[in-house]
Design a protein around this motif. Structure first.
Motif, mmCIF file in Angstrom:
data_model
loop_
_atom_site.group_PDB
_atom_site.id
_atom_site.type_symbol
_atom_site.label_atom_id
_atom_site.label_comp_id
_atom_site.label_asym_id
_atom_site.label_seq_id
_atom_site.Cartn_x
_atom_site.Cartn_y
_atom_site.Cartn_z
ATOM 1 N N THR A 97 -0.083 -0.448 13.545
ATOM 2 C CA THR A 97 -0.653 0.872 13.842
ATOM 3 C C THR A 97 -0.993 1.622 12.564
ATOM 4 O O THR A 97 -2.058 2.222 12.442
ATOM 5 C CB THR A 97 0.332 1.703 14.688
ATOM 6 N N SER A 98 -0.081 1.602 11.594
ATOM 7 C CA SER A 98 -0.270 2.325 10.335
ATOM 8 C C SER A 98 -0.660 1.365 9.218
ATOM 9 O O SER A 98 -0.171 0.230 9.150
ATOM 10 C CB SER A 98 1.012 3.057 9.940
ATOM 11 N N ALA A 99 -1.510 1.833 8.325
ATOM 12 C CA ALA A 99 -1.905 1.024 7.167
ATOM 13 C C ALA A 99 -0.762 0.871 6.174
ATOM 14 O O ALA A 99 -0.845 0.041 5.263
ATOM 15 C CB ALA A 99 -3.114 1.648 6.475
ATOM 16 N N ILE A 143 0.852 -1.196 0.000
ATOM 17 C CA ILE A 143 0.000 0.000 0.000
ATOM 18 C C ILE A 143 0.881 1.236 0.000
ATOM 19 O O ILE A 143 0.584 2.227 -0.678
ATOM 20 C CB ILE A 143 -0.951 0.005 1.209
ATOM 21 N N ALA A 144 2.001 1.184 0.734
ATOM 22 C CA ALA A 144 2.940 2.309 0.757
ATOM 23 C C ALA A 144 3.528 2.560 -0.627
ATOM 24 O O ALA A 144 3.727 3.709 -1.041
ATOM 25 C CB ALA A 144 4.055 2.037 1.769
ATOM 26 N N VAL A 145 3.810 1.471 -1.372
ATOM 27 C CA VAL A 145 4.329 1.602 -2.738
ATOM 28 C C VAL A 145 3.262 2.226 -3.644
ATOM 29 O O VAL A 145 3.537 3.139 -4.427
ATOM 30 C CB VAL A 145 4.754 0.231 -3.291
ATOM 31 N N SER A 146 2.045 1.725 -3.530
ATOM 32 C CA SER A 146 0.943 2.261 -4.335
ATOM 33 C C SER A 146 0.724 3.738 -4.032
ATOM 34 O O SER A 146 0.459 4.544 -4.928
ATOM 35 C CB SER A 146 -0.345 1.484 -4.045
ATOM 36 N N TRP A 147 0.839 4.074 -2.752
ATOM 37 C CA TRP A 147 0.598 5.456 -2.338
ATOM 38 C C TRP A 147 1.553 6.429 -3.019
ATOM 39 O O TRP A 147 1.132 7.474 -3.511
ATOM 40 C CB TRP A 147 0.711 5.587 -0.818
ATOM 41 N N SER A 150 -5.008 9.522 9.373
ATOM 42 C CA SER A 150 -4.249 8.425 8.763
ATOM 43 C C SER A 150 -5.062 7.781 7.644
ATOM 44 O O SER A 150 -6.272 7.997 7.523
ATOM 45 C CB SER A 150 -3.930 7.361 9.822
ATOM 46 N N LEU A 151 -4.381 6.964 6.843
ATOM 47 C CA LEU A 151 -5.081 6.186 5.823
ATOM 48 C C LEU A 151 -6.049 5.214 6.485
ATOM 49 O O LEU A 151 -7.130 4.940 5.943
ATOM 50 C CB LEU A 151 -4.076 5.439 4.957
ATOM 51 N N LYS A 152 -5.707 4.704 7.650
ATOM 52 C CA LYS A 152 -6.599 3.806 8.377
ATOM 53 C C LYS A 152 -7.944 4.480 8.638
ATOM 54 O O LYS A 152 -9.004 3.840 8.524
ATOM 55 C CB LYS A 152 -5.958 3.378 9.696
ATOM 56 N N ASP A 153 -7.940 5.756 8.975
ATOM 57 C CA ASP A 153 -9.198 6.481 9.205
ATOM 58 C C ASP A 153 -10.083 6.454 7.962
ATOM 59 O O ASP A 153 -11.301 6.289 8.056
ATOM 60 C CB ASP A 153 -8.918 7.934 9.592
ATOM 61 N N VAL A 154 -9.463 6.633 6.791
ATOM 62 C CA VAL A 154 -10.232 6.642 5.544
ATOM 63 C C VAL A 154 -10.766 5.244 5.247
ATOM 64 O O VAL A 154 -11.924 5.079 4.845
ATOM 65 C CB VAL A 154 -9.368 7.167 4.376
ATOM 66 N N LEU A 155 -9.932 4.230 5.430
ATOM 67 C CA LEU A 155 -10.387 2.853 5.212
ATOM 68 C C LEU A 155 -11.547 2.506 6.145
ATOM 69 O O LEU A 155 -12.540 1.901 5.727
ATOM 70 C CB LEU A 155 -9.229 1.876 5.433
ATOM 71 N N THR A 178 1.878 13.438 4.836
ATOM 72 C CA THR A 178 2.787 14.142 5.735
ATOM 73 C C THR A 178 2.961 13.426 7.064
ATOM 74 O O THR A 178 4.101 13.217 7.515
ATOM 75 C CB THR A 178 2.269 15.576 5.980
ATOM 76 N N ILE A 179 1.873 13.043 7.728
ATOM 77 C CA ILE A 179 2.002 12.537 9.101
ATOM 78 C C ILE A 179 1.771 11.031 9.228
ATOM 79 O O ILE A 179 1.812 10.502 10.331
ATOM 80 C CB ILE A 179 1.074 13.302 10.067
ATOM 81 N N ASP A 180 1.554 10.353 8.120
ATOM 82 C CA ASP A 180 1.369 8.900 8.159
ATOM 83 C C ASP A 180 2.389 8.208 7.254
ATOM 84 O O ASP A 180 3.294 7.524 7.723
ATOM 85 C CB ASP A 180 -0.069 8.554 7.753
ATOM 86 N N TRP A 181 2.312 8.427 5.932
ATOM 87 C CA TRP A 181 3.209 7.724 5.006
ATOM 88 C C TRP A 181 4.673 8.089 5.248
ATOM 89 O O TRP A 181 5.536 7.197 5.370
ATOM 90 C CB TRP A 181 2.831 8.064 3.564
#
Length: 636
Positions: A612-614, A159-163, A592-597, A316-319
């Motif tokens: 903790t992080s997606a 997911i980090a790569v896709s992001w 975070s991305l988790k919030d959106v998911l 900024t604050i997650d990825w």
């Protein structure tokens, strides 16, 4: 008396320069103001002493990075292209992001818009005479081609790569020439086999800048702002394709060639596009409920503002925090958004105290540091991250029961080459959104190292701007080496000098790996000045917790700040009046991305995500609670 003092000061700085500053930096040191010279001596002295900034307590590490960022804003932003002062406008007339990126900077209506010049973080280095020395295909095959897959452990997932591909399609795409060039393998060695013996591609289009110093530049056919153009497109026709023109919403589809068309995608990027289209439409619903009188156009404009801000905040604050997994960067990136006073203070009292106390977001006015905002050529170069990509996607069975650390059973594997471009479209109907996200979440990405560049990307179908396939396959690794040279981006050592980083004098400065050193000698001889930027960044010893090189990080340090503080929709117009109270609240409560998911797929992360992080591999343990105040922490 004054001439005497001036002469004495010059003599003093001349003595200091020769005693304390490496000769590589004498010229730039001489051009600095006295205060900046003193600041330079601090970071240069620490660098030379071997006292690594990333080993400092958090507050001292932040001080080092703050000084470095200040110096780079003075010395590492170079305008490309004539700017006649720009056309001013009243921001109140354009309280929204436009389709082509115009009307963001109140002093220059065209800043950051499509077909603007890429700027520079350092003077260009003409490499026409050495364009093919050593040949890009030799460099790619001998030093980059994957021997065996090296991953990042639990630090980053697919997911980090896709992001990051999702983001780069938002920021940048070079205008190409109609002239083709052919690269050929010009060496003979049975131990090295090129996936392609030759391939053709389009040159980057050179455009006259009208300047005396930098005579030619390149144009960005994407908007340079953080405006969600990977979803909305970068012009009116692309925007028209994705809008329903009903209640501000976007057309929800499941395909690679829709919604903000771009080339060279894969189903990971399409998953994120789908997710943030859902986010846009959910924002429209929330705004419509809160403000029933808002029409389609105003709902769309505000939903785009909110969606773009949520993506910028996640980055900024997650990825970035997961990419640069250290307490110093955790504090630094949260400081960029919230300031040193922190989220709770900012949510309660608003933006207080300027950049440092209140953060970049919500400043009273944008800051472009005296020159037109743009994405830079060097920024493009350090985002060459294809070694993160694996060879296959491991599809998980989401109908199985969660195993240890919430990991699902493996169903089967699909080669990545079958998930990219138009070929990947046929796979979309077979792999639903939840399966895609859970599968990518549980798979580690590749490491940015030598000999870890995917072989399948060295014989891959290239695409046109509209997403249609081209006839010629390309060796992407070789093409990336060529592009940096073609675009006059300095090679590794000169690149580091330009960023006040100490250059290497021998291969041992770069790596302890004897096999790497032997191969570097084979390709470049003893000439460290010929080392290509991408190869150097892959070979460089990484800071503990960093997935990227320190060389790349310094460009990130400059541009991560600039992308926020130059944009009025993150500064003077980041408020309830422009975003609406509901929209402003939406951004402020999305962390975070988790919030959106969780918003759109309730139960997915609670069932399948242990981390903790997606962006971290989902079966990783959650981050432990650290009761030591962040700014007082010591490195692990």
């Amino acid at each position: 008396m004054i001439p005497f003092l001036s002469c004495a000061k010059s003599l003093l700085f001349s003595v200091i320069k020769h005693l304390l500053v490496l000769a590589d930096f004498h010229e730039i040191f001489q051009r600095m103001r006295p205060v900046d010279r003193l600041l330079f001596l601090i970071i240069h002295g620490l660098d030379r002493s071997g006292m690594k900034w990333h080993r400092f307590p958090v507050f001292l590490g932040l001080a080092y990075l703050s000084i470095r960022r200040h110096l780079h804003f003075k010395c590492s932003l170079i305008n490309v292209g004539k700017n006649s002062g720009g056309v001013r406008f009243n921001p109140a007339d354009f309280p929204y992001r436009t389709a082509d990126g115009k009307y963001n900077d109140p002093s220059d209506e065209a800043a950051g818009s499509i077909e603007s010049f890429f700027g520079r973080n350092m003077p260009p280095l003409d490499q026409r005479k050495g364009l093919l020395k050593p040949t890009p295909m030799e460099v790619a095959t001998k030093l980059m081609e994957r021997k065996e897959f090296i991953d990042t452990g639990k630090q980053l997932n697919l997911i980090a790569v896709s992001w990051i591909q999702f983001m780069t399609h938002d920021w940048m795409d070079h205008l190409e020439s109609t002239e083709q060039f052919e690269l050929k393998a010009s060496y003979e060695n049975a131990a090295y086999q090129c996936p392609l013996n030759s391939f053709k591609f389009y040159k980057t289009k050179k455009v006259d800048t009208g300047l005396d110093d930098i005579k030619e530049g390149h144009l960005n056919i994407s908007t340079s702002w953080w405006d969600g153009s990977a979803i909305y497109g970068s012009n009116a026709s692309q925007l028209h394709e994705v809008r329903t023109y009903k209640e501000g919403k976007l057309k929800i589809t499941d395909g690679l060639d829709t919604a903000g068309k771009f080339r060279n995608g894969w189903i990971g990027v399409s998953a994120l596009k789908d997710l943030f289209m859902l986010e846009h439409n959910a924002i429209c619903d929330a705004l419509k409920k809160e403000y029933p009188d808002l029409d389609d156009e105003n709902l769309f404009r505000r939903a785009r503002l909110v969606t773009s801000a949520v993506m910028a905040k996640i980055h900024t604050i997650d990825w970035t925090v997961e990419l640069l997994k250290t307490d110093i960067l955790l504090a630094g990136m949260r400081g960029n958004w919230y300031g040193l006073l922190g989220k709770r203070f900012k949510d309660t009292f608003g933006h207080v105290g300027g950049v440092y106390l209140g953060g970049l977001v919500g400043l009273k006015k944008p800051n472009n540091h005296g020159l037109r905002y743009s994405i830079t050529e060097e920024f493009v170069s350090v985002y060459r991250l294809h070694s993160l990509v694996p060879d296959h996607l491991a599809i998980r069975d989401i109908d199985s029961s969660p195993g240890p650390n919430k990991s699902p059973k493996l169903s089967h594997k699909v080669d990545m080459v079958n998930l990219t471009g138009n070929r990947g479209e046929s796979e979309l109907s077979k792999i639903g959104f939840t399966t895609r996200m859970v599968s990518m979440g549980h798979q580690a990405c590749g490491a940015l190292e030598l000999w870890n560049y995917p072989v399948w990307l060295m014989d891959v179908v290239a695409q046109n701007v509209d997403g249609t396939d081209r006839a010629d396959h390309v060796n992407l690794a070789s093409l990336e080496i060529y592009r940096d040279r073609e675009r006059s981006v300095p090679r590794y050592n000169e690149f580091r000098r330009s960023l006040f980083l100490i250059p290497i004098t021998k291969w041992d400065n770069l790596t302890d790996n004897k096999e790497v050193i032997a191969t570097l000698n084979e390709v470049y001889g003893n000439d460290v000045e010929q080392l290509d930027l991408l190869v150097g960044m892959l070979a460089e010893k990484k800071i503990k917790g960093f997935a990227i090189s320190e060389t790349a990080f310094v460009i990130f340090l400059i541009m991560a700040t600039r992308r926020l503080e130059a944009d009025r929709f993150f500064t003077s117009d980041f408020n309830e009046e422009v975003y609406t109270r509901k929209g402003f609240e939406w951004v402020n409560t999305s962390e975070s991305l988790k919030d959106v998911l969780d918003r759109h797929f309730p139960g997915m992360t609670s069932r399948w995500m242990n981390s903790t992080s997606a962006f971290t591999v989902w079966d990783a343990p959650p981050d432990h609670t650290n009761h030591i105040p962040l700014y007082l922490r010591l490195p692990h």
